[in-house]
Design an enzyme around this catalytic site. Structure first.
Site, PDB file in Angstrom:
ATOM      1  N   SER A   1      -9.203  -0.738   7.108  1.00 44.21           N
ATOM      2  CA  SER A   1      -9.661  -0.497   5.484  1.00 44.21           C
ATOM      3  C   SER A   1      -7.922  -1.968   5.347  1.00 44.21           C
ATOM      4  O   SER A   1      -7.997  -1.705   4.127  1.00 44.21           O
ATOM      5  CB  SER A   1      -7.971   0.279   5.677  1.00 44.21           C
ATOM      6  OG  SER A   1      -9.253   1.340   5.664  1.00 44.21           O
TER       7      SER A   1
ATOM      8  N   LYS B   1       1.255  -1.750   0.234  1.00 44.56           N
ATOM      9  CA  LYS B   1       0.081   0.106  -0.223  1.00 44.56           C
ATOM     10  C   LYS B   1       0.740   1.455  -0.084  1.00 44.56           C
ATOM     11  O   LYS B   1       1.808   1.097   0.167  1.00 44.56           O
ATOM     12  CB  LYS B   1      -0.875  -0.325   1.187  1.00 44.56           C
ATOM     13  CG  LYS B   1      -2.000   0.949   1.106  1.00 44.56           C
ATOM     14  CD  LYS B   1      -2.512   1.352   2.690  1.00 44.56           C
ATOM     15  CE  LYS B   1      -3.499   1.746   3.029  1.00 44.56           C
ATOM     16  NZ  LYS B   1      -4.533   1.304   3.963  1.00 44.56           N
TER      17      LYS B   1
ATOM     18  N   SER C   1      -9.404   0.932   2.929  1.00 45.67           N
ATOM     19  CA  SER C   1      -8.579   2.395   2.576  1.00 45.67           C
ATOM     20  C   SER C   1      -7.777   1.087   1.537  1.00 45.67           C
ATOM     21  O   SER C   1      -7.175   2.014   0.704  1.00 45.67           O
ATOM     22  CB  SER C   1      -8.499   3.234   2.915  1.00 45.67           C
ATOM     23  OG  SER C   1      -7.131   2.700   4.009  1.00 45.67           O
TER      24      SER C   1
HETATM   25  N1  GLN Z   1     -13.078   3.624   6.632  1.00 47.38           N
HETATM   26  C1  GLN Z   1     -12.034   3.760   7.637  1.00 47.38           C
HETATM   27  C2  GLN Z   1     -12.514   5.128   7.669  1.00 47.38           C
HETATM   28  O1  GLN Z   1     -12.345   5.604   7.437  1.00 47.38           O
HETATM   29  C3  GLN Z   1     -11.360   2.809   7.783  1.00 47.38           C
HETATM   30  C4  GLN Z   1      -9.728   4.065   7.236  1.00 47.38           C
HETATM   31  C5  GLN Z   1      -9.058   2.851   7.918  1.00 47.38           C
HETATM   32  O2  GLN Z   1      -8.847   1.343   8.228  1.00 47.38           O
HETATM   33  N2  GLN Z   1      -7.611   3.529   7.346  1.00 47.38           N
HETATM   34  O3  GLN Z   1     -11.811   5.737   8.635  1.00 47.38           O
END
Ligand code: GLN
Length: 471
Positions: free
Chosen positions: A171, A72, A147
């Site tokens: 994410s 990532k 994400s």
């Molecule tokens: N969807 C969650 C957020 O927007 C998770 C993001 C993540 O785990 N980096 O915060």
């Protein structure tokens, strides 16, 4: 699902293919996936081929030796651009490797590229990337989740043997569920965060996205464990996670939170419960448990995470990283111009939210209150784990949704209802594909107490074998 690591290891060990040939093949796959899904921010063709040629001359010292993988793009890589999918970091080339990147390099795995993600990992659909939306490889009109959406899309599309993502509030688990792959969110601290761009430092975790449970265990074996560069990192297990795979579930108790079931529609509920019935047939006991704070977890997370993120984001001022966009008259103008230009809407929204809940007069009402509720959420899980070994439930309320389908940020936040509680408690979780609907995968989530990753691998590998998922 079949283990890619096992299959490719055998081909390499029996000299059916060289590491260079395998890498070339994966670079071509990555290019094809890029056209279809936009899963990469950078394909490291030149660097990967060089590393592969050199790996061909070395003895394989680890099961990952010579296997093409991706990271990532919030994970720093020496000499390779790292953007966090933000304009703010355009052109930034780190001078050091994140601990995970360093460990994987030492294992002999070949980095073929960096995966697109939501900007600074803020989002759940991969629509918040300065480098464009990522598409779900199973249906390109759908989101891949986020994400770590590029990571999940790349693995699901066969462009990467494995990818490393991050999970702050879901994410890794949510994109894994949407793309039909395996995502492991580790106990907070199990994998060092050094060199991984911080979103919310008391929530952020780093973990593998793979196409099988076995592969997840192998990769985790190589990245887990304490580092002197991350003071929150923990020792990790003495043995290998692979040893937990294939063990019997006879005598195990698996809890299903009633609050999760209440939030699910009938078809999702049936999918989850019929998967668990398979474990029952193998001697596990299924028991309904209660996590009463579930209803407060979302608001707790969306206060604490922006608070921490707003503080972490203050380093991106346009001076140290990224392009400086103006000839400023003063410092304030410089910050304003660079941050206005360099950061996307969702990141700005979280900086505003976080600054608000931390500000004088609101701190006690929001931030402090949310910290207290976080403790209650931790207690919820501690109570539940007195009676059960593992908790099982959904990862997401539904299958992958349409790109552009959720315009209101609140609608996206609500998608995280099943992943966020575990994030607040710092416990490990895993998403494995168990079924599908309309050609889109459905994930099942398993949770364990802190450092209970072994239990997750045991239950997940059993389910994987019993279900034999494929799309
Ligand atoms: N969807 C969650 C957020 O927007 C998770 C993001 C993540 O785990 N980096 O915060």
């Amino acid at each position: 699902m079949i283990s890619k690591i096992k299959v490719l290891r055998e081909l390499l060990d029996n000299k059916k293919v060289s590491i260079l040939e395998l890498t070339q093949e994966y670079i071509e796959k990555a290019k094809a996936t890029q056209k279809k899904t936009n899963a990469f921010t950078y394909i490291a063709e030149h660097e990967a081929l060089e590393a592969a040629a050199s790996a061909d001359t070395q003895e394989a010292s680890s099961p990952l030796h010579g296997l093409p993988y991706s990271l990532k793009d919030i994970i720093s890589t020496k000499g390779i651009p790292t953007t966090a999918s933000s304009k703010m970091l355009e052109g930034y080339v780190p001078t050091f490797d994140a601990t995970v990147a360093e460990r994987l390099k030492a294992s002999g795995a070949i980095l073929i590229g960096k995966n697109n993600c939501d900007e600074f990992a803020m989002g759940g659909s991969n629509e918040n990337s300065a480098y464009g939306v990522v598409k779900n490889p199973h249906n390109t009109s759908k989101v891949p989740g986020g994400s770590s959406g590029g990571s999940a899309a790349a693995v699901a599309d066969g462009a990467s043997v494995f990818s490393i993502g991050t999970d702050t509030g879901g994410s890794i688990r949510q994109p894994a569920a949407f793309c039909g792959v395996v995502g492991t969110k580790v106990t907070y601290g199990l994998v060092p965060r050094h060199g991984v761009m911080a979103m919310a430092s008391s929530f952020d975790t780093v973990g593998p996205i793979t196409s099988s449970v076995y592969d997840s265990a192998v990769v985790l074996d190589h990245i887990a464990g304490q580092s002197s560069h991350d003071m929150t990192s923990i020792k990790g297990p003495l043995g290998s996670y692979v040893d937990a795979i294939g063990k019997s579930v006879d005598g195990m108790t698996i809890g299903v939170p009633k609050e999760y079931l209440e939030l699910l529609d009938e078809s999702m509920k049936t999918t989850i419960m019929s998967s668990l019935d398979l474990l029952k047939a193998k001697g596990a006991t299924i028991k309904v448990v209660s996590l009463p704070q579930t209803k407060h977890a979302l608001s707790t997370y969306y206060i604490l995470v922006p608070a921490e993120a707003s503080s972490n984001m203050s380093r991106y001022d346009g001076l140290r990283y990224g392009p400086t966009v103006t000839e400023p008259k003063n410092l304030e103008e410089l910050y304003l111009a660079n941050r206005t230009n360099g950061l996307g809407d969702e990141v700005k929204r979280r900086i505003l939210l976080g600054s608000f809940v931390l500000s004088h007069g609101y701190y006690d009402a929001y931030y402090l209150q949310a910290q207290k509720v976080r403790t209650l959420i931790i207690q919820d899980f501690a109570n539940a784990f007195k009676d059960v070994d593992v908790i099982a439930g959904p990862v997401t309320p539904s299958v992958a949704f349409d790109i552009g389908g959720k315009k209101d940020p609140m609608d996206l936040y609500k998608e995280d209802v099943f992943t966020i509680p575990a994030s607040c408690a710092g416990i490990p979780g895993m998403s494995i594909p168990v079924s599908s609907k309309g050609g889109l995968p459905i994930g099942l989530q398993l949770l364990a107490p802190q450092q209970g990753e072994g239990r997750l691998f045991t239950v997940a590998s059993m389910l994987e074998e019993l279900i034999g998922f494929s799309l």
